[in-house]
Design a protein around this motif. Structure first.
Motif, PDB file in Angstrom:
ATOM      1  N   LEU A   5      16.995   6.578  39.552  1.00 32.37           N
ATOM      2  CA  LEU A   5      16.331   7.859  39.794  1.00 32.37           C
ATOM      3  C   LEU A   5      17.331   8.963  40.090  1.00 32.37           C
ATOM      4  CD1 LEU A   5      13.315   6.711  42.008  1.00 32.37           C
ATOM      5  CD2 LEU A   5      13.494   6.846  39.519  1.00 32.37           C
ATOM      6  N   GLY A   6      18.555   8.605  40.375  1.00 30.68           N
ATOM      7  CA  GLY A   6      19.586   9.580  40.689  1.00 30.68           C
ATOM      8  C   GLY A   6      20.755   8.883  41.342  1.00 30.68           C
ATOM      9  N   TYR A   7      21.669   9.677  41.871  1.00 27.81           N
ATOM     10  CA  TYR A   7      22.844   9.148  42.554  1.00 27.81           C
ATOM     11  C   TYR A   7      22.970   9.829  43.906  1.00 27.81           C
ATOM     12  CZ  TYR A   7      24.001   7.390  37.918  1.00 27.81           C
ATOM     13  OH  TYR A   7      23.948   6.749  36.715  1.00 27.81           O
ATOM     14  N   MET A   8      23.365   9.072  44.895  1.00 30.80           N
ATOM     15  CA  MET A   8      23.549   9.629  46.230  1.00 30.80           C
ATOM     16  C   MET A   8      24.657  10.665  46.189  1.00 30.80           C
ATOM     17  SD  MET A   8      22.255   8.939  49.341  1.00 30.80           S
ATOM     18  CE  MET A   8      22.024   7.177  49.655  1.00 30.80           C
ATOM     19  N   GLY A   9      24.399  11.834  46.756  1.00 31.30           N
ATOM     20  CA  GLY A   9      25.415  12.876  46.843  1.00 31.30           C
ATOM     21  C   GLY A   9      25.755  13.148  48.298  1.00 31.30           C
ATOM     22  N   THR A  10      27.029  13.127  48.649  1.00 38.28           N
ATOM     23  CA  THR A  10      27.469  13.377  50.029  1.00 38.28           C
ATOM     24  C   THR A  10      28.196  14.707  50.101  1.00 38.28           C
ATOM     25  OG1 THR A  10      27.721  11.006  50.428  1.00 38.28           O
ATOM     26  CG2 THR A  10      28.837  12.492  51.950  1.00 38.28           C
ATOM     27  N   TYR A  11      27.668  15.611  50.908  1.00 37.42           N
ATOM     28  CA  TYR A  11      28.286  16.923  51.083  1.00 37.42           C
ATOM     29  C   TYR A  11      29.622  16.771  51.795  1.00 37.42           C
ATOM     30  CZ  TYR A  11      28.939  21.627  53.060  1.00 37.42           C
ATOM     31  OH  TYR A  11      29.443  22.854  53.428  1.00 37.42           O
ATOM     32  N   THR A  12      30.693  17.332  51.208  1.00 38.05           N
ATOM     33  CA  THR A  12      32.012  17.239  51.838  1.00 38.05           C
ATOM     34  C   THR A  12      32.492  18.575  52.383  1.00 38.05           C
ATOM     35  OG1 THR A  12      33.255  17.610  49.774  1.00 38.05           O
ATOM     36  CG2 THR A  12      32.640  15.333  50.307  1.00 38.05           C
TER      37      THR A  12
END
Length: 235
Positions: A75-82
């Motif tokens: 459904l998507g990919y985890m995105g981590t704000y840096t």
């Protein structure tokens, strides 16, 4: 009361990345002065910004694929704000300055234009539509045992009627065990018999960010440990 700091990093930041994002988004190509990691006050070099122009950008690291445990579809990919980068002028290889740092920025991190829409701190908890039922797909930070005030992804979204503020019950998935009552039995129907224990209420979850097919939620209460694949439903 919901601690805003527990979800602030996820509000207004790209948290779910599509396959197209991974393929087409501008990305950090290198760090200035040969650094391996960079933070606030450091400069980075970015490729792919020619069609986007100067401005403020969020830097996001692509993480694990988010698979629907029911269909197996990504459904998507985890995105981590840096962090955040300020770009004053665009070129084939663009220099930008990191103005905010939530964690280290590295080569390969993706850039997205900052959404200037303000996000309200007020989330009003309320019941979702009747019949909502799904599962926890992943937990942010990748721990196996999920506790209070941790963030999880669930495989239901706006197309299923979920909205910010909806509260879901969490049920721990019942174990499947050998039926010990059949252990000494010679009856043919009893051989290999399995016992599926009932699901058990494990806590509650507050939906705070929704997408079409999935949502992010904050675990607000737990009575027993919560795990990936546990079910969420209308209370």
């Amino acid at each position: 009361t919901i601690p805003f700091d527990a979800i602030a990093a996820f509000l207004g930041k790209p948290s779910i990345l599509s396959k197209e994002d991974l393929e087409n988004a501008p990305r950090v190509a290198a760090l200035r002065d040969g650094h391996i990691v960079a933070g606030a006050g450091n400069d980075v070099y970015v490729k792919g910004l020619q069609d986007m122009g100067p401005g403020r950008y969020s830097t996001v690291r692509a993480g694990e694929a988010l698979k629907d445990p029911e269909s197996g579809k990504v459904l998507g990919y985890m995105g981590t704000y840096t962090g955040a980068v300020r770009v004053d002028a665009v070129d084939k290889i663009t220099r930008g300055a990191i103005t905010d740092s939530a964690r280290e920025t590295t080569a390969g991190d993706l850039l997205f234009a900052v959404d200037n829409q303000t996000v309200s701190r007020d989330i009003v908890p309320r019941a979702p539509p009747a019949g909502v039922s799904g599962q926890i797909m992943a937990v942010v930070d990748g721990v196996s045992m999920i506790g209070q005030y941790q963030v999880v992804a669930v495989n239901r979204g706006t197309r299923d009627g979920l909205e910010t503020g909806h509260v879901l019950a969490i049920d721990q998935k019942g174990e499947v065990l050998d039926d010990r009552s059949c252990k000494r039995s010679a009856l043919s129907w009893c051989i290999g018999k399995k016992l599926h224990l009932p699901d058990e209420r494990a806590g509650t979850l507050l939906v705070f960010k929704t997408y079409e097919r999935m949502s992010y939620g904050l675990i607000v209460t737990t009575t027993i440990p919560v795990r990936v694949a546990d079910r969420v439903r209308t209370p």
